[in-house]
Write a protein that holds these residues in place. Structure first.
Motif, short mmCIF file in Angstrom:
data_model
loop_
_atom_site.label_atom_id
_atom_site.label_comp_id
_atom_site.label_asym_id
_atom_site.label_seq_id
_atom_site.Cartn_x
_atom_site.Cartn_y
_atom_site.Cartn_z
N SER A 69 29.00 36.43 12.92
CA SER A 69 30.20 36.95 13.53
C SER A 69 30.33 38.43 13.16
O SER A 69 29.63 38.94 12.29
CB SER A 69 31.43 36.19 13.02
OG SER A 69 31.64 36.45 11.64
N ARG A 123 26.69 28.43 17.73
CA ARG A 123 27.49 29.25 16.82
C ARG A 123 28.72 29.80 17.55
O ARG A 123 28.74 29.86 18.78
CB ARG A 123 26.67 30.43 16.29
CG ARG A 123 25.39 30.06 15.60
CD ARG A 123 25.63 29.58 14.19
NE ARG A 123 26.12 30.68 13.36
CZ ARG A 123 26.55 30.52 12.10
NH1 ARG A 123 26.57 29.32 11.56
NH2 ARG A 123 26.94 31.55 11.39
N GLN A 124 29.73 30.18 16.77
CA GLN A 124 30.90 30.83 17.34
C GLN A 124 30.69 32.32 17.30
O GLN A 124 30.33 32.89 16.26
CB GLN A 124 32.16 30.46 16.56
CG GLN A 124 33.44 30.92 17.24
CD GLN A 124 34.53 29.86 17.25
OE1 GLN A 124 34.49 28.94 16.46
NE2 GLN A 124 35.48 30.00 18.16
N GLY A 128 36.40 34.15 19.79
CA GLY A 128 36.46 32.72 20.08
C GLY A 128 35.41 32.21 21.02
O GLY A 128 35.39 31.02 21.37
N PHE A 130 31.49 31.17 22.36
CA PHE A 130 30.43 30.38 21.74
C PHE A 130 29.07 30.88 22.24
O PHE A 130 28.97 31.56 23.26
CB PHE A 130 30.60 28.90 22.07
CG PHE A 130 31.87 28.31 21.56
CD1 PHE A 130 31.95 27.82 20.26
CD2 PHE A 130 33.01 28.25 22.35
CE1 PHE A 130 33.13 27.28 19.76
CE2 PHE A 130 34.19 27.73 21.86
CZ PHE A 130 34.26 27.24 20.57
N HIS A 149 32.94 27.20 27.25
CA HIS A 149 33.69 25.97 27.01
C HIS A 149 34.96 26.01 27.86
O HIS A 149 35.80 26.88 27.68
CB HIS A 149 34.06 25.84 25.53
CG HIS A 149 34.72 24.56 25.17
ND1 HIS A 149 35.66 24.44 24.17
CD2 HIS A 149 34.56 23.31 25.69
CE1 HIS A 149 36.06 23.20 24.07
NE2 HIS A 149 35.41 22.49 24.99
N LEU A 196 27.35 24.17 15.20
CA LEU A 196 28.62 23.50 15.46
C LEU A 196 28.39 22.13 16.08
O LEU A 196 27.42 21.89 16.80
CB LEU A 196 29.46 24.34 16.42
CG LEU A 196 29.98 25.68 15.89
CD1 LEU A 196 30.67 26.45 17.00
CD2 LEU A 196 30.94 25.47 14.72
N ILE A 201 35.06 21.50 17.08
CA ILE A 201 35.69 22.25 18.16
C ILE A 201 37.06 21.66 18.48
O ILE A 201 37.20 20.45 18.65
CB ILE A 201 34.82 22.20 19.44
CG1 ILE A 201 33.38 22.60 19.11
CG2 ILE A 201 35.40 23.10 20.52
CD1 ILE A 201 33.23 23.99 18.55
#
Length: 204
Positions: A69, A123-124, A128, A130, A149, A196, A201
Motif C-alpha cells: 500500500s 491485495r488491497q 480501497g 483491490f 468488487h 485476501l 472483505i
C-alpha cells in the motif's frame, strides 16, 4: 541506534533492549558500537531490534512495490533512506517501533514468497481498490492487475495482451474470491499468508 550483532544461523536474529533509540535523520554510527545478545522474544513492547535482510533498495525483488500500500511503501522507503545498506546486512540490527516492525515483517514475507513464477496474491490497493499481483512466467517483474468488487461480484481486468490461459477469468464476474481464484490459469498458486480471502472483505 544501529548495532552489530553476532548470531547463529539457527537463531532468529531479533532482540530488544530498553536503551535502544531511533537515530536522528542523518546521524552516524556510534564509535563504540558493541555486539548485543540476540533473543527470540522482546523484553518490552516499545522497541524491537531486528537484524538486516538483503531485500531492500537495489536488492528488493523486481516489482515488490506492487504488493504494498502507499503507507507501507512510505515506511519502507523512509527507513531505507535512513539506514541504507544496514537494512540489507544480517550482521547489523536496526530498532523499530511496533508499527514499523509490523510493516517490515510483512514486507520480508512478501519478498520471499513470490520467487517462483505463478505465485500470486489478492491485495488491497490505494483508496480501497483491490488488485491481483503475480509473478509472471514471461518476466521477473511482479505484475499488478486491477480487481473490481461490485454488486455483480468480482471481475479481474485482464489485459488484452494476456495469453489464452487467462480466458477463464476474462470478462467474467465471480460471486466469491475463491471462485475467481479457482478459474485462474493452470499453475497459479495462491500465497495464502499474503492474500485476501472472502472473510477478509466487508460485504457491499
Amino acid at each position: 541506534m544501529l548495532q552489530p550483532v553476532n548470531h547463529s544461523p539457527a537463531t532468529i536474529p531479533v532482540t530488544t533492549r530498553s536503551s535502544a533509540s531511533v537515530p536522528a535523520q542523518g546521524s552516524t554510527l556510534p564509535a563504540g558500537a558493541v555486539p548485543v545478545e540476540v533473543r527470540n522474544a522482546p523484553v518490552h513492547d516499545e522497541v524491537t531490534l531486528k537484524a538486516g535482510m538483503p531485500c531492500y533498495g537495489a536488492l528488493a525483488p523486481p516489482g515488490i512495490d506492487n504488493l504494498l500500500s502507499a503507507h507501507e511503501r512510505a515506511v519502507i522507503d523512509s527507513d531505507y533512506d535512513r539506514y541504507r545498506g544496514y537494512l540489507n546486512n544480517p550482521d547489523w540490527v536496526v530498532n523499530f517501533d511496533v508499527e514499523r516492525l509490523r510493516i517490515h515483517e510483512a514486507y520480508r514475507v512478501l519478498c520471499t514468497q513470490f520467487e517462483q513464477p505463478g505465485r500470486y496474491a489478492i491485495r488491497q490497493a490505494e483508496q480501497g481498490a483491490f488488485m491481483l499481483v503475480h509473478h509472471s512466467k514471461r518476466t521477473p517483474q511482479l505484475v499488478r492487475t486491477a480487481l473490481e468488487h461490485s454488486a455483480r461480484g468480482w471481475r479481474l481486468h485482464v489485459a488484452d495482451t494476456a495469453n489464452s490461459g487467462w480466458n477463464g477469468v476474462r470478462g467474467r464476474h465471480f460471486d466469491t474470491l475463491d471462485a475467481l481464484k479457482a478459474a485462474l490459469p493452470t499453475g497459479m498458486h495462491d500465497v495464502a499468508d499474503a492474500s485476501l480471502r472472502d472473510l477478509d472483505i466487508n460485504p457491499l
